[in-house]
Design an enzyme around this catalytic site. Structure first.
Site, PDB file in Angstrom:
ATOM      1  N   GLY A 144      11.088  -7.560 -18.062  1.00 44.20           N
ATOM      2  CA  GLY A 144      10.999  -6.478 -17.088  1.00 44.20           C
ATOM      3  C   GLY A 144      11.966  -5.329 -17.240  1.00 44.20           C
ATOM      4  O   GLY A 144      11.730  -4.252 -16.691  1.00 44.20           O
ATOM      5  N   HIS A 195      27.465 -15.022  -4.836  1.00 45.97           N
ATOM      6  CA  HIS A 195      27.889 -15.297  -6.204  1.00 45.97           C
ATOM      7  C   HIS A 195      29.168 -14.559  -6.565  1.00 45.97           C
ATOM      8  O   HIS A 195      29.404 -14.236  -7.724  1.00 45.97           O
ATOM      9  CB  HIS A 195      26.788 -14.921  -7.192  1.00 45.97           C
ATOM     10  CG  HIS A 195      25.561 -15.743  -7.048  1.00 45.97           C
ATOM     11  ND1 HIS A 195      24.498 -15.350  -6.261  1.00 45.97           N
ATOM     12  CD2 HIS A 195      25.224 -16.949  -7.560  1.00 45.97           C
ATOM     13  CE1 HIS A 195      23.562 -16.280  -6.298  1.00 45.97           C
ATOM     14  NE2 HIS A 195      23.970 -17.256  -7.080  1.00 45.97           N
TER      15      HIS A 195
END
Length: 574
Positions: free
Chosen positions: A483, A217
């Site tokens: 999270g 990416h």
């Protein structure tokens, strides 16, 4: 660099349109991506993959007989939204359950997990196997945190071949999980990639050097070293991968592996063949038997100059799946019997009804719409800077992702307001549009946040300062479920101080605009302080030291947004 494009914002959509037009015999477009255009066996397990665009042949190019049944395709380097994944999986479903399988990136995990929940609510048995093959991105002790790179292919193909063989969903999950556990990859890059419309690559490597431990990416490498010879690169690849054998394998000698030497975008096939010549020899010297090697581009990173090596450690069952035939637009192996074209199924469109709202809530909706307008404006003004901050240790897409999401939210909010919506409906419509258009982690987080605020405001009552504060608290709690905690160097580091300060000020009786301003200042201070933190989540985590001295892009964008909203609230209360 990317030379051929129209409006960069439309690049991914136009690319998918062209891809489908060129491969109509194998794929069909549905909302959110593509599915097979050919008939598949009723009652079999549907394998649905996906991720951001910019990785061709992954993900759409791997849809077809013997491989995936569908692929959810997000914007460039941005995960598809939960809506996209759900749409593709629903269209691909054959009645035997759905396996979602994708690379281990925060945005993909958020959106695919949400889609799995929705698919199960729709009555579709849905499971997940996340690919974690990149040995550079985490230690063996934390291999569940590793990224998914070119090893995507081995897991996708194993799962698909098991489905074609008639395996149940439980058994497909078993073999896909085993394939992931037995797949290891390692990559390097000589230059970064440049996205459409950008005037510079997402990262650079000094002349004569290469990034080592590269993702897909546009993230910089974990380390750098001098560019070796082709044989030297082969030796680096093989030695790194043979140094970490999968559980249960004590020696490479006598083992069988599927091999994938993968070009990451602009390394020529001829160069790859020179490297593979030495890879093959080194594996043979180590006593490893190579089975059906693949050399070429299968999981790329736009125009990045780089390569990766994947070893897939086989047993008899996995070898059969690795050798199984497949026929997709970008991947062919063996001979696949021609399949008939599947009939086109109409995608059902939900009836779009605006819920009734009180006049007080419609008045609040007008303020909510101005807030969304303000968010879109401040992101437009700072899109390049947000991208620059994100590119220090991540993939540089935060600015453009936030811009896509905010612009979509603005259009949806205006439409809902025009049709008489109350505050909740305006915000939830904006949330859905943001999540769907932005994709990525920011899309999931801002979609969840706006939804939570909207649910607190409702469509029937005039919101009070306490109601707004409760909405912000609810948004914070919703985001915390993903999270992250304070100290992880994420949006949470500026969001929690904002929510806490706003609640305290409102409890003291401070008027909303003034309370919001104090909270916005707290958020800004907290966002700046993230420059001293090391990232513990997301794509920046493997490059933690590179981010020291730079604030987190998500925390910074939140601070910019809440500061701009202060102006809207001050105007409202004058």
């Amino acid at each position: 660099m990317t030379r051929l494009f129209n409006d960069p914002v439309d690049f991914a959509d136009e690319m998918i349109d062209g891809f489908v037009a060129a491969n109509a015999a194998q794929v069909r477009r549905v909302h959110g991506g593509v599915i097979r255009s050919t008939v598949s066996r009723p009652g079999s397990v549907a394998i649905v993959t996906g991720g951001g665009s910019g990785h061709y042949p992954a993900f759409g190019g791997l849809v077809g007989q013997g491989l995936a049944h569908g692929a959810a395709m997000g914007n460039l380097f941005a995960s598809p939204s939960a809506q996209q994944v759900r749409s593709v999986a629903s269209a691909a479903s054959l009645g035997g359950g759905v396996l979602l399988t994708y690379g281990n990136y925060a945005g993909d995990v958020l959106h695919f997990s949400q889609a799995q929940d929705r698919l199960r609510a729709d009555g579709i048995d849905c499971r997940t196997v996340v690919v974690t093959d990149d040995i550079a991105s985490a230690s063996v002790a934390e291999k569940h945190k590793r990224r998914g790179i070119a090893g995507d292919l081995t897991v996708f193909k194993t799962a698909a071949a098991a489905s074609e063989a008639g395996y149940s969903l439980d058994e497909v999950v078993r073999v896909a999980t085993l394939a992931n556990e037995r797949t290891r990859s390692f990559g390097v890059a000589f230059t970064g990639c440049t996205l459409p419309g950008a005037d510079a690559p997402l990262f650079t490597v000094p002349e004569g050097r290469m990034g080592v431990g590269i993702g897909i990416h546009g993230e910089p490498g974990i380390d750098e070293m001098d560019v070796p010879t082709a044989d030297g690169l082969a030796e680096l690849f093989v030695s790194a991968l043979l140094a970490e054998l999968p559980d249960g394998i004590t020696s490479a000698d006598g083992q069988r592996v599927g091999v994938l030497l993968n070009g990451l975008g602009s390394v020529k096939y001829e160069e790859l063949f020179v490297v593979y010549r030495r890879v093959s020899a080194l594996l043979t010297e180590a006593g490893v038997t190579v089975v059906d090697p693949e050399v070429g581009e299968l999981v790329t990173s736009f125009d990045m100059a780089g390569a990766s090596l994947t070893l897939f450690w086989l047993d008899d069952e996995l070898e059969g799946f690795w050798r199984a035939p497949a026929d997709t637009p970008a991947y062919r192996k063996g001979s696949v019997a021609a399949a008939e074209q599947a009939p086109v199924r109409d995608e059902l469109e939900a009836v779009d009804v605006i819920p009734d709202a009180s006049e007080e809530s419609r008045a609040a909706a007008r303020v909510a719409q101005r807030v969304i307008d303000a968010i879109a404006a401040v992101i437009d003004e700072n899109v390049d800077e947000l991208g620059r901050i994100d590119a220090v240790a991540g993939d540089g897409d935060h600015g453009i992702g936030m811009q896509r999401g905010a612009q979509a939210a603005r259009a949806a909010a205006r439409d809902a307001l025009h049709r008489g919506a109350g505050a909740q409906t305006v915000l939830t419509r904006a949330a859905d549009a943001w999540s769907n258009r932005a994709g990525g982690t920011s899309g999931a987080l801002w979609g969840a946040a706006l939804t939570a605020v909207g649910e607190r405001l409702g469509d029937s009552e005039k919101p009070s300062a306490a109601t707004v504060s409760d909405g912000v608290r609810s948004a914070t709690e919703s985001i915390l479920t993903f999270g992250a905690v304070r100290g992880d160097k994420t949006m949470v580091d500026s969001l929690v101080p904002f929510a806490d300060t706003l609640a305290a000020e409102v409890a003291r009786g401070t008027r909303l605009a003034d309370a919001w301003a104090v909270a916005a200042d707290a958020s800004t201070v907290a966002a700046a302080a993230t420059a001293e933190l090391l990232p513990l989540m997301g794509r920046a985590r493997p490059h933690a030291e590179k981010s020291l001295g730079t604030p987190d892009a998500g925390a910074h964008s939140l601070a910019l947004i809440v500061q701009r909203i202060t102006s809207v609230l001050n105007e409202q209360e004058q």
